[in-house]
Design a protein around this motif. Structure first.
Motif, PDB file in Angstrom:
ATOM      1  N   ALA A  29       0.837  -1.208   0.000  1.00  0.00           N
ATOM      2  CA  ALA A  29       0.000   0.000   0.000  1.00  0.00           C
ATOM      3  C   ALA A  29       0.867   1.251   0.000  1.00  0.00           C
ATOM      4  N   SER A  30       1.938   1.237   0.768  1.00  0.00           N
ATOM      5  CA  SER A  30       2.844   2.389   0.829  1.00  0.00           C
ATOM      6  C   SER A  30       3.508   2.634  -0.519  1.00  0.00           C
ATOM      7  N   PHE A  31       3.951   1.568  -1.163  1.00  0.00           N
ATOM      8  CA  PHE A  31       4.586   1.721  -2.475  1.00  0.00           C
ATOM      9  C   PHE A  31       3.607   2.310  -3.486  1.00  0.00           C
ATOM     10  N   SER A  32       2.406   1.796  -3.518  1.00  0.00           N
ATOM     11  CA  SER A  32       1.408   2.275  -4.479  1.00  0.00           C
ATOM     12  C   SER A  32       1.088   3.746  -4.262  1.00  0.00           C
ATOM     13  N   LEU A  33       1.009   4.170  -3.013  1.00  0.00           N
ATOM     14  CA  LEU A  33       0.698   5.553  -2.688  1.00  0.00           C
ATOM     15  C   LEU A  33       1.829   6.498  -3.081  1.00  0.00           C
ATOM     16  N   ASN A  34       3.075   6.056  -2.920  1.00  0.00           N
ATOM     17  CA  ASN A  34       4.225   6.946  -3.062  1.00  0.00           C
ATOM     18  C   ASN A  34       4.867   6.941  -4.448  1.00  0.00           C
ATOM     19  N   ASN A  35       4.324   6.168  -5.387  1.00  0.00           N
ATOM     20  CA  ASN A  35       4.941   6.080  -6.714  1.00  0.00           C
ATOM     21  C   ASN A  35       3.932   6.295  -7.842  1.00  0.00           C
ATOM     22  N   PRO A  36       3.276   7.451  -7.864  1.00  0.00           N
ATOM     23  CA  PRO A  36       2.249   7.686  -8.885  1.00  0.00           C
ATOM     24  C   PRO A  36       2.800   7.739 -10.305  1.00  0.00           C
ATOM     25  N   ASN A  37       3.993   8.253 -10.492  1.00  0.00           N
ATOM     26  CA  ASN A  37       4.544   8.347 -11.851  1.00  0.00           C
ATOM     27  C   ASN A  37       4.917   6.968 -12.395  1.00  0.00           C
ATOM     28  N   SER A  38       5.485   6.107 -11.535  1.00  0.00           N
ATOM     29  CA  SER A  38       5.740   4.735 -11.961  1.00  0.00           C
ATOM     30  C   SER A  38       4.425   4.016 -12.279  1.00  0.00           C
ATOM     31  N   ALA A  39       3.393   4.278 -11.486  1.00  0.00           N
ATOM     32  CA  ALA A  39       2.086   3.657 -11.738  1.00  0.00           C
ATOM     33  C   ALA A  39       1.531   4.097 -13.089  1.00  0.00           C
ATOM     34  N   ALA A  40       1.647   5.384 -13.401  1.00  0.00           N
ATOM     35  CA  ALA A  40       1.147   5.891 -14.675  1.00  0.00           C
ATOM     36  C   ALA A  40       1.913   5.291 -15.851  1.00  0.00           C
ATOM     37  N   LEU A  41       3.229   5.174 -15.717  1.00  0.00           N
ATOM     38  CA  LEU A  41       4.030   4.557 -16.780  1.00  0.00           C
ATOM     39  C   LEU A  41       3.669   3.081 -16.955  1.00  0.00           C
ATOM     40  N   ALA A  42       3.393   2.410 -15.855  1.00  0.00           N
ATOM     41  CA  ALA A  42       3.012   1.006 -15.936  1.00  0.00           C
ATOM     42  C   ALA A  42       1.699   0.838 -16.701  1.00  0.00           C
ATOM     43  N   GLN A  43       0.775   1.759 -16.504  1.00  0.00           N
ATOM     44  CA  GLN A  43      -0.489   1.703 -17.237  1.00  0.00           C
ATOM     45  C   GLN A  43      -0.272   1.923 -18.734  1.00  0.00           C
ATOM     46  N   ARG A  44       0.592   2.876 -19.073  1.00  0.00           N
ATOM     47  CA  ARG A  44       0.902   3.106 -20.491  1.00  0.00           C
ATOM     48  C   ARG A  44       1.600   1.889 -21.097  1.00  0.00           C
ATOM     49  N   ALA A  45       2.558   1.324 -20.359  1.00  0.00           N
ATOM     50  CA  ALA A  45       3.340   0.203 -20.874  1.00  0.00           C
ATOM     51  C   ALA A  45       2.471  -1.026 -21.113  1.00  0.00           C
ATOM     52  N   ALA A  46       1.450  -1.193 -20.299  1.00  0.00           N
ATOM     53  CA  ALA A  46       0.593  -2.375 -20.424  1.00  0.00           C
ATOM     54  C   ALA A  46      -0.088  -2.453 -21.780  1.00  0.00           C
ATOM     55  N   ARG A  47      -0.209  -1.322 -22.457  1.00  0.00           N
ATOM     56  CA  ARG A  47      -0.894  -1.305 -23.747  1.00  0.00           C
ATOM     57  C   ARG A  47       0.000  -1.752 -24.891  1.00  0.00           C
ATOM     58  N   HIS A  48       1.321  -1.696 -24.730  1.00  0.00           N
ATOM     59  CA  HIS A  48       2.199  -1.901 -25.881  1.00  0.00           C
ATOM     60  C   HIS A  48       3.379  -2.837 -25.634  1.00  0.00           C
ATOM     61  N   MET A  49       3.486  -3.407 -24.435  1.00  0.00           N
ATOM     62  CA  MET A  49       4.582  -4.329 -24.162  1.00  0.00           C
ATOM     63  C   MET A  49       4.033  -5.609 -23.545  1.00  0.00           C
ATOM     64  N   LEU A  50       4.599  -6.751 -23.945  1.00  0.00           N
ATOM     65  CA  LEU A  50       4.232  -8.009 -23.307  1.00  0.00           C
ATOM     66  C   LEU A  50       4.430  -7.903 -21.799  1.00  0.00           C
ATOM     67  N   PHE A  51       3.441  -8.290 -21.044  1.00  0.00           N
ATOM     68  CA  PHE A  51       3.486  -8.251 -19.582  1.00  0.00           C
ATOM     69  C   PHE A  51       3.681  -6.835 -19.042  1.00  0.00           C
ATOM     70  N   GLY A  52       3.622  -5.836 -19.924  1.00  0.00           N
ATOM     71  CA  GLY A  52       3.748  -4.454 -19.497  1.00  0.00           C
ATOM     72  C   GLY A  52       5.159  -4.002 -19.178  1.00  0.00           C
ATOM     73  N   VAL A  53       6.153  -4.762 -19.633  1.00  0.00           N
ATOM     74  CA  VAL A  53       7.552  -4.426 -19.363  1.00  0.00           C
ATOM     75  C   VAL A  53       8.403  -4.776 -20.586  1.00  0.00           C
ATOM     76  N   PRO A  54       9.596  -4.169 -20.726  1.00  0.00           N
ATOM     77  CA  PRO A  54      10.466  -4.486 -21.868  1.00  0.00           C
ATOM     78  C   PRO A  54      10.887  -5.949 -21.920  1.00  0.00           C
ATOM     79  N   LEU A  55      11.106  -6.579 -20.760  1.00  0.00           N
ATOM     80  CA  LEU A  55      11.415  -8.006 -20.659  1.00  0.00           C
ATOM     81  C   LEU A  55      10.606  -8.582 -19.502  1.00  0.00           C
ATOM     82  N   HIS A  56      10.032  -9.777 -19.691  1.00  0.00           N
ATOM     83  CA  HIS A  56       9.031 -10.271 -18.748  1.00  0.00           C
ATOM     84  C   HIS A  56       9.529 -10.387 -17.321  1.00  0.00           C
ATOM     85  N   TRP A  57      10.845 -10.668 -17.120  1.00  0.00           N
ATOM     86  CA  TRP A  57      11.319 -10.848 -15.747  1.00  0.00           C
ATOM     87  C   TRP A  57      11.392  -9.536 -14.963  1.00  0.00           C
TER      88      TRP A  57
END
Length: 462
Positions: A29-57
């Motif tokens: 919960a603390s991480f989610s609250l304190n990292n809004p920009n990473s959260a926003a990038l993760a949402q964007r990445a989910a649309r165009h990358m497998l598993f939402g990241v450049p490499l699945h691991w």
């Protein structure tokens, strides 16, 4: 114990498990609250990358969504939400000597105006090969873009040179993405690793696997005379660190040589042992050696070297083969940019003085971990190989891959890792490994140990 556990038990590896689960929930919960920009990038990445990241691991970190990096320098990482971290992960050895070392950055800037790749040798390549010979004692070298490629190419050369098709690896080994090594011992039988995707060939036909530190098993496996080479890390590092027992490598080398096989040491992680790796630090005599990620200061590159007699056999095999593509190397191999980076890193960053500093810092870290673990009466141990340190969920360090696998607990690891990360401390997302670099400061270690101790207090209620 491993990650398949449900978490129903009251005590796990000495930890109050109900407290651990509550802590995990709070840290997520603390991480989610304190990292809004990473959260926003993760949402964007989910649309165009497998598993939402450049490499699945990259989803294997302990975080609820990927933490995105903005910059990295020395022993620090800054994320896109401007949080600053003391980095003990260091790209899982890719940045073992610090992020963006100045000599490497300057060399890259110079080379950027002189060309990146030309598919031809450069003077830097000659210098690097000479320096590798000085450090490791092997006189003949080749280059690649990763340790995975270097290991893959090495196996081709050695099979061609020996006329033998089989290789031997140790149970639980790690040598990058080389398919041949994804074979484990299951109930004493070799079995292709279930996690290996898309492999249609039966790897057990050409890959032999035995336990590390088991000389009798090694002798029996090599006695057929079919094994071209033993591919090994001198210390197993990726299933949790497994140290060789006293006298193991001296006896193992004699067995390997007696059966006409060759020894290839993968020093990509164990270069933490010293300027010439574990090989020179402990007087080993490999026929060939591979070194990947750290050698270029973070720039993709790798090297692999041979004894003179083996190099002669390889050249003879190539000249005797029909003309055409050998399956070894790529057009970007030994490109000018990576060669400039290696020259700068080997010449000005991976120095004796740097290692002396790293060893002192790693000893400070290891001793502090031992003291914290003892203070909270946990049945854990600490293992160190030069600048590489790890705590493991066992009273004694494991002696082989099977024993190491039994004590892995990814759920507990993630709880500890996330607690550290939320307080500005990064360690590797895989098991509990930490690196120090020449830019790590003593106060970084003091602060790390304070946070680690507080984490154990939360887990144990002490």
């Amino acid at each position: 114990m491993n990650s398949s556990q449900t978490g129903a038990e009251p005590v796990r590896h000495g930890v109050d498990w109900s407290r651990a689960l509550a802590l995990h929930s709070a840290e997520r919960a603390s991480f989610s609250l304190n990292n809004p920009n990473s959260a926003a990038l993760a949402q964007r990445a989910a649309r165009h990358m497998l598993f939402g990241v450049p490499l699945h691991w990259m989803t294997d970190w302990s975080t609820p969504f990927p933490l995105s990096v903005a910059q990295a320098s020395g022993a620090q990482v800054v994320d896109v939400d401007a949080h600053v971290y003391a980095d003990f992960c260091l790209g899982d050895t890719g940045a073992m000597f610090g992020h963006a070392p100045r000599p490497v950055a300057e060399a890259l800037a110079r080379q950027s105006e002189l060309g990146y790749t030309a598919m031809m040798p450069s003077e830097d390549a000659v210098w690097v090969a000479e320096e590798l010979t000085r450090r490791f004692g092997l006189p003949v070298w080749q280059f690649a873009l990763s340790a995975s490629d270097a290991n893959r190419f090495m196996l081709r050369w050695l099979r061609a040179a020996t006329g033998r098709s089989k290789i031997l690896v140790f149970n639980g080994c790690y040598h990058g993405t080389v398919d041949d090594v994804f074979v484990d011992l299951v109930d004493g039988q070799a079995r292709q690793r279930d996690s290996l995707l898309g492999q249609v060939s039966d790897l057990t036909a050409t890959t032999v696997v035995v336990e590390f530190n088991d000389l009798e098993a090694l002798e029996a496996a090599l006695s057929s005379g079919e094994v071209a080479c033993v591919l090994a890390e001198p210390v197993m590092t990726n299933i949790g660190m497994v140290l060789p027992q006293d006298g193991y490598w001296a006896a193992a080398q004699e067995i390997i040589e007696r059966h006409g096989s060759l020894l290839v040491l993968d020093e990509t992680h164990t270069i933490s042992s010293g300027p010439g790796g574990y090989t020179m630090q402990h007087g080993l005599r490999p026929d060939a050696l591979v070194l990947g990620k750290p050698v270029g200061g973070g720039v993709p590159c790798a090297v692999y070297g041979f004894s003179l007699s083996l190099a002669t056999r390889i050249e003879q095999a190539k000249r005797a083969a029909p003309p055409g593509h050998s399956g070894v190397g790529t057009t970007l191999t030994a490109n000018m940019l990576s060669m400039a980076a290696m020259r700068a890193n080997l010449g000005q960053v991976m120095t004796d003085e740097a290692y002396e500093r790293m060893f002192a810092l790693a000893e400070q870290l290891a001793q502090g971990l031992v003291e914290a673990i003892a203070r909270h009466r946990l049945p854990w141990c600490v293992t160190r190989v030069g600048a590489r340190t790890e705590f493991q969920f066992s009273t004694v360090a494991p002696i082989n891959g099977s024993a190491a696998e039994l004590i892995l607990d990814s759920q507990l690891e993630h709880i500890i890792h996330l607690y550290l990360l939320n307080r500005g401390m990064l360690i590797t997302p895989f098991h509990n490994m930490m690196l120090v670099c020449p830019d790590t400061e003593p106060h970084d270690i003091v602060r790390f140990l304070q946070i680690f101790d507080a984490c154990l207090a939360q887990l144990c209620g002490t």
